[in-house]
Design a protein around this motif. Structure first.
Motif, PDB file in Angstrom:
ATOM      1  N   SER A 136     -12.306  46.673 -11.773  1.00 39.86           N
ATOM      2  CA  SER A 136     -10.754  46.933 -11.216  1.00 39.86           C
ATOM      3  C   SER A 136     -10.014  45.333 -11.018  1.00 39.86           C
ATOM      4  O   SER A 136      -8.817  45.540 -10.616  1.00 39.86           O
ATOM      5  CB  SER A 136     -10.896  47.355  -9.563  1.00 39.86           C
ATOM      6  N   GLY A 137     -10.796  44.393 -11.241  1.00 40.94           N
ATOM      7  CA  GLY A 137     -10.232  42.921 -11.322  1.00 40.94           C
ATOM      8  C   GLY A 137      -9.393  42.607 -12.699  1.00 40.94           C
ATOM      9  O   GLY A 137      -9.577  43.645 -13.650  1.00 40.94           O
ATOM     10  N   GLY A 138      -8.849  41.327 -12.855  1.00 38.79           N
ATOM     11  CA  GLY A 138      -8.347  40.968 -14.003  1.00 38.79           C
ATOM     12  C   GLY A 138      -9.312  41.330 -15.208  1.00 38.79           C
ATOM     13  O   GLY A 138      -8.792  41.803 -16.207  1.00 38.79           O
ATOM     14  N   VAL A 139     -10.416  40.738 -15.250  1.00 33.80           N
ATOM     15  CA  VAL A 139     -11.443  40.501 -16.295  1.00 33.80           C
ATOM     16  C   VAL A 139     -11.667  42.212 -16.562  1.00 33.80           C
ATOM     17  O   VAL A 139     -11.870  42.692 -17.792  1.00 33.80           O
ATOM     18  CB  VAL A 139     -12.402  39.589 -16.144  1.00 33.80           C
ATOM     19  N   GLY A 147     -11.333  44.825  -3.062  1.00 32.55           N
ATOM     20  CA  GLY A 147     -10.120  45.741  -3.063  1.00 32.55           C
ATOM     21  C   GLY A 147      -9.174  45.347  -4.131  1.00 32.55           C
ATOM     22  O   GLY A 147      -7.837  45.297  -4.289  1.00 32.55           O
ATOM     23  N   SER A 148      -9.795  44.975  -5.389  1.00 29.49           N
ATOM     24  CA  SER A 148      -8.842  44.414  -6.258  1.00 29.49           C
ATOM     25  C   SER A 148      -8.083  45.750  -7.022  1.00 29.49           C
ATOM     26  O   SER A 148      -8.841  46.796  -7.134  1.00 29.49           O
ATOM     27  CB  SER A 148      -9.610  43.781  -7.485  1.00 29.49           C
ATOM     28  N   HIS A 167     -19.265  50.548  -6.459  1.00 26.45           N
ATOM     29  CA  HIS A 167     -20.384  49.484  -6.296  1.00 26.45           C
ATOM     30  C   HIS A 167     -20.701  49.180  -4.842  1.00 26.45           C
ATOM     31  O   HIS A 167     -21.510  48.303  -4.321  1.00 26.45           O
ATOM     32  CB  HIS A 167     -20.027  48.250  -7.058  1.00 26.45           C
ATOM     33  N   LEU A 204     -15.174  30.289 -20.401  1.00 26.33           N
ATOM     34  CA  LEU A 204     -14.083  30.211 -21.270  1.00 26.33           C
ATOM     35  C   LEU A 204     -13.669  28.897 -21.702  1.00 26.33           C
ATOM     36  O   LEU A 204     -13.275  28.691 -22.762  1.00 26.33           O
ATOM     37  CB  LEU A 204     -12.596  31.104 -20.724  1.00 26.33           C
ATOM     38  N   ILE A 241     -20.462  37.117 -16.390  1.00 19.61           N
ATOM     39  CA  ILE A 241     -19.029  36.476 -16.431  1.00 19.61           C
ATOM     40  C   ILE A 241     -18.830  35.551 -15.301  1.00 19.61           C
ATOM     41  O   ILE A 241     -18.377  34.475 -15.243  1.00 19.61           O
ATOM     42  CB  ILE A 241     -17.997  37.563 -16.822  1.00 19.61           C
ATOM     43  N   ASN A 297     -25.839  41.173  -8.192  1.00 16.17           N
ATOM     44  CA  ASN A 297     -26.258  42.198  -9.093  1.00 16.17           C
ATOM     45  C   ASN A 297     -27.281  42.040 -10.425  1.00 16.17           C
ATOM     46  O   ASN A 297     -28.071  43.034 -10.767  1.00 16.17           O
ATOM     47  CB  ASN A 297     -25.015  42.910  -9.768  1.00 16.17           C
ATOM     48  N   TYR A 299     -11.459  27.881  -6.936  1.00 14.93           N
ATOM     49  CA  TYR A 299     -12.963  27.095  -7.021  1.00 14.93           C
ATOM     50  C   TYR A 299     -12.438  25.512  -7.332  1.00 14.93           C
ATOM     51  O   TYR A 299     -12.875  24.611  -6.501  1.00 14.93           O
ATOM     52  CB  TYR A 299     -14.032  27.451  -8.001  1.00 14.93           C
ATOM     53  N   PHE A 314     -21.428  32.582 -20.191  1.00 13.65           N
ATOM     54  CA  PHE A 314     -20.470  31.479 -20.866  1.00 13.65           C
ATOM     55  C   PHE A 314     -19.383  31.404 -19.848  1.00 13.65           C
ATOM     56  O   PHE A 314     -19.364  31.835 -19.118  1.00 13.65           O
ATOM     57  CB  PHE A 314     -19.923  32.088 -22.184  1.00 13.65           C
ATOM     58  N   THR A 365     -11.344  36.148 -21.880  1.00 10.55           N
ATOM     59  CA  THR A 365     -12.699  36.511 -21.261  1.00 10.55           C
ATOM     60  C   THR A 365     -13.464  37.480 -21.789  1.00 10.55           C
ATOM     61  O   THR A 365     -14.489  37.672 -22.375  1.00 10.55           O
ATOM     62  CB  THR A 365     -12.788  36.175 -19.667  1.00 10.55           C
ATOM     63  N   GLY A 413     -14.910  48.907  -5.500  1.00  9.24           N
ATOM     64  CA  GLY A 413     -15.396  49.250  -4.590  1.00  9.24           C
ATOM     65  C   GLY A 413     -14.439  50.040  -3.661  1.00  9.24           C
ATOM     66  O   GLY A 413     -14.483  50.204  -2.364  1.00  9.24           O
TER      67      GLY A 413
HETATM   68  P1  NAP Z   1     -10.621  39.549  -9.718  1.00  9.37           P
HETATM   69  O1  NAP Z   1      -9.561  40.205 -10.375  1.00  9.37           O
HETATM   70  O2  NAP Z   1     -10.676  39.076  -8.332  1.00  9.37           O
HETATM   71  O3  NAP Z   1     -11.815  40.775  -9.472  1.00  9.37           O
HETATM   72  C1  NAP Z   1     -13.126  40.801  -8.855  1.00  9.37           C
HETATM   73  C2  NAP Z   1     -13.829  42.085  -9.382  1.00  9.37           C
HETATM   74  O4  NAP Z   1     -15.108  41.960  -8.997  1.00  9.37           O
HETATM   75  C3  NAP Z   1     -13.227  43.376  -8.751  1.00  9.37           C
HETATM   76  O5  NAP Z   1     -13.502  44.354  -9.755  1.00  9.37           O
HETATM   77  C4  NAP Z   1     -14.112  43.495  -7.659  1.00  9.37           C
HETATM   78  O6  NAP Z   1     -14.089  45.086  -7.334  1.00  9.37           O
HETATM   79  C5  NAP Z   1     -15.404  43.211  -8.363  1.00  9.37           C
HETATM   80  N1  NAP Z   1     -16.561  43.204  -7.283  1.00  9.37           N
HETATM   81  C6  NAP Z   1     -16.567  43.023  -5.950  1.00  9.37           C
HETATM   82  N2  NAP Z   1     -17.733  43.151  -5.435  1.00  9.37           N
HETATM   83  C7  NAP Z   1     -18.664  43.596  -6.466  1.00  9.37           C
HETATM   84  C8  NAP Z   1     -19.725  43.893  -6.743  1.00  9.37           C
HETATM   85  N3  NAP Z   1     -20.808  44.030  -5.576  1.00  9.37           N
HETATM   86  N4  NAP Z   1     -20.496  44.267  -7.877  1.00  9.37           N
HETATM   87  C9  NAP Z   1     -19.561  44.239  -9.083  1.00  9.37           C
HETATM   88  N5  NAP Z   1     -18.279  43.767  -9.017  1.00  9.37           N
HETATM   89  C10 NAP Z   1     -17.839  43.513  -7.659  1.00  9.37           C
HETATM   90  O7  NAP Z   1     -11.521  38.550 -10.534  1.00  9.37           O
HETATM   91  P2  NAP Z   1     -11.582  38.457 -12.221  1.00  9.37           P
HETATM   92  O8  NAP Z   1     -10.586  37.506 -12.591  1.00  9.37           O
HETATM   93  O9  NAP Z   1     -11.581  39.835 -12.709  1.00  9.37           O
HETATM   94  O10 NAP Z   1     -12.990  37.556 -12.114  1.00  9.37           O
HETATM   95  C11 NAP Z   1     -14.142  38.175 -12.042  1.00  9.37           C
HETATM   96  C12 NAP Z   1     -15.207  37.097 -11.940  1.00  9.37           C
HETATM   97  O11 NAP Z   1     -15.339  36.441 -13.116  1.00  9.37           O
HETATM   98  C13 NAP Z   1     -14.766  35.992 -10.971  1.00  9.37           C
HETATM   99  O12 NAP Z   1     -15.957  35.515 -10.475  1.00  9.37           O
HETATM  100  C14 NAP Z   1     -14.350  34.789 -12.018  1.00  9.37           C
HETATM  101  O13 NAP Z   1     -14.436  33.641 -11.259  1.00  9.37           O
HETATM  102  C15 NAP Z   1     -15.392  35.147 -13.094  1.00  9.37           C
HETATM  103  N6  NAP Z   1     -14.536  34.792 -14.349  1.00  9.37           N
HETATM  104  C16 NAP Z   1     -15.359  33.841 -15.127  1.00  9.37           C
HETATM  105  C17 NAP Z   1     -14.972  33.420 -16.489  1.00  9.37           C
HETATM  106  C18 NAP Z   1     -15.650  32.764 -17.546  1.00  9.37           C
HETATM  107  O14 NAP Z   1     -15.366  31.941 -18.124  1.00  9.37           O
HETATM  108  N7  NAP Z   1     -17.012  33.048 -17.200  1.00  9.37           N
HETATM  109  C19 NAP Z   1     -13.509  33.823 -16.765  1.00  9.37           C
HETATM  110  C20 NAP Z   1     -12.708  34.698 -15.724  1.00  9.37           C
HETATM  111  C21 NAP Z   1     -13.342  35.171 -14.551  1.00  9.37           C
HETATM  112  P3  NAP Z   1     -13.489  45.331  -5.997  1.00  9.37           P
HETATM  113  O15 NAP Z   1     -12.474  44.555  -5.549  1.00  9.37           O
HETATM  114  O16 NAP Z   1     -13.059  46.766  -6.443  1.00  9.37           O
HETATM  115  O17 NAP Z   1     -14.648  45.637  -5.096  1.00  9.37           O
END
Ligand code: NAP
Length: 320
Positions: A150-153, A311-312, A192, A263, A238, A221, A45, A261, A127, A173
């Motif tokens: 399945s992703g980082g957070v 596909g994380s 999901h 981070l 998040i 969601n 972003y 929030f 986070t 997913g």
């Molecule tokens: P990531 O590693 O790319 O993982 C994305 C996650 O979102 C995967 O588990 C993915 O699942 C899931 N997802 C996809 N479609 C979804 C749906 N319809 N419903 C629920 N989950 C779904 O990203 P990340 O680092 O974990 O970060 C996740 C999100 O949080 C991002 O949008 C990021 O910008 C945000 N974030 C915010 C903060 C903050 O300070 N607020 C900090 C860190 C991250 P599949 O791939 O298995 O479908």
């Protein structure tokens, strides 16, 4: 040294690998030889120029890196040459062979955690920790739904919530994502992308609902999340990539709340708490960053495309 540079905001193609001068630490600063850098969705972003934080151009992306202290500036006492560290922000960007950081931006990386894993510590674990402890104020007797596990957070949240004693539900997913979520701490997993999966979640709780939802994609969601909550439940937003309409009555009847929030907005006291908790968890093995894909630094553009695709399966890291 080699570094990724962004000279204009735009698509992944604006990430260019360039030769730049290796920075020198001033007083209070530290030069770190970065071995791996973590790729986070917010990096994309920011690169697109659509994020709240807009760096001045040109810049090198990346807040999350892991490596070894190369040299320290005058007055630095927290770290010394050859210490293994992870970064929680840097001054010059982690997508590079070397990065300058303030000494307070560096944290010890236990020997059992390799540099690739260390690159996946700050934003994901910071986070998840903040969401569960500070925002949701989670209790061991509660049930949490990690919506996007399945992703980082999400993986970080599963590991922390499981260690805290909660009942943990997670969504992903793909079969691979579901398998990782189960392995990393979810008692039950849900897809999901399958119609009606929210009904299955409710049934798992005997229709009581969940106490906490950690929401990675609120614009998709949130309106349904409010129907999955138990009394006094809370959704912690998040991630969100757009707008959504909700029915506040779903919250009123449940005395429920939505919290959110970034981070960037946490207090120094909260950050100190987070790093202490992360260090303990990394050291005792309850926190185990999962690296899903390693790419060379030169392929940062590919990493930025792939981090936004479904596909994380853990973190994408750049080898510097
Ligand atoms: P990531 O590693 O790319 O993982 C994305 C996650 O979102 C995967 O588990 C993915 O699942 C899931 N997802 C996809 N479609 C979804 C749906 N319809 N419903 C629920 N989950 C779904 O990203 P990340 O680092 O974990 O970060 C996740 C999100 O949080 C991002 O949008 C990021 O910008 C945000 N974030 C915010 C903060 C903050 O300070 N607020 C900090 C860190 C991250 P599949 O791939 O298995 O479908």
């Amino acid at each position: 040294m080699k570094a990724i540079r962004v000279h204009e905001f735009g698509g992944p193609e604006v990430l260019k690998l360039e030769e730049v001068a290796t920075p020198k630490p001033s007083a209070g600063e530290v030069l770190v030889r970065i071995h791996a850098a973590g790729v986070n969705p917010y990096d994309t972003y920011m690169r697109a120029g659509t994020y709240t934080l807009k760096p001045s151009l040109p810049y090198t992306p990346g807040s999350d890196g892991a490596g070894v202290v190369e040299t320290v500036g005058e007055g630095v006492t927290k770290v010394k040459r050859n210490d293994r560290v992870y970064t929680a922000r840097t001054l010059t960007g982690a997508y590079a062979e070397y990065a300058l950081a303030l000494e307070e931006q560096l944290h010890p990386l236990p020997a059992k955690v390799d540099f690739k894993q260390g690159a996946g510590v700050w934003v994901p674990y910071g986070t998840a920790y903040h969401a569960l402890y500070h925002s949701a104020k989670a209790h061991a007797s509660e049930t949490v739904l990690v919506h996007g596990a399945s992703g980082g957070v999400g993986i970080a949240a599963l590991q922390i919530a499981r260690a805290m004693g909660l009942t943990v539900l997670g969504t992903a997913g793909t079969p691979k994502g579901l398998e990782i979520a189960k392995r990393e701490g979810a008692h039950e997993v849900f897809n999901h992308t399958t119609a009606g999966y929210q009904e299955e979640i409710l049934q798992t709780t005997s229709n009581r609902g969940v106490d906490i939802i950690l929401e990675m994609l609120a614009n998709v969601n949130l309106s349904h999340d409010t129907k999955l909550l138990a009394n006094n439940g809370r959704v912690i937003v998040i991630g969100s990539r757009g707008e959504i309409t909700i029915n506040p009555r779903e919250l009123m009847g449940r005395r429920a709340s939505i919290r959110a929030f970034t981070l960037w907005g946490i207090t120094p006291e909260e950050e100190a708490d987070i790093h202490a908790g992360i260090f303990a968890g990394l050291e005792n093995g309850t926190l185990r960053p999962i690296v899903g894909k390693e790419l060379p630094l030169a392929e940062a553009a590919r990493a930025h495309k792939e981090i936004l695709e479904p596909g994380s399966a853990g973190k994408i890291v750049l080898i510097c």
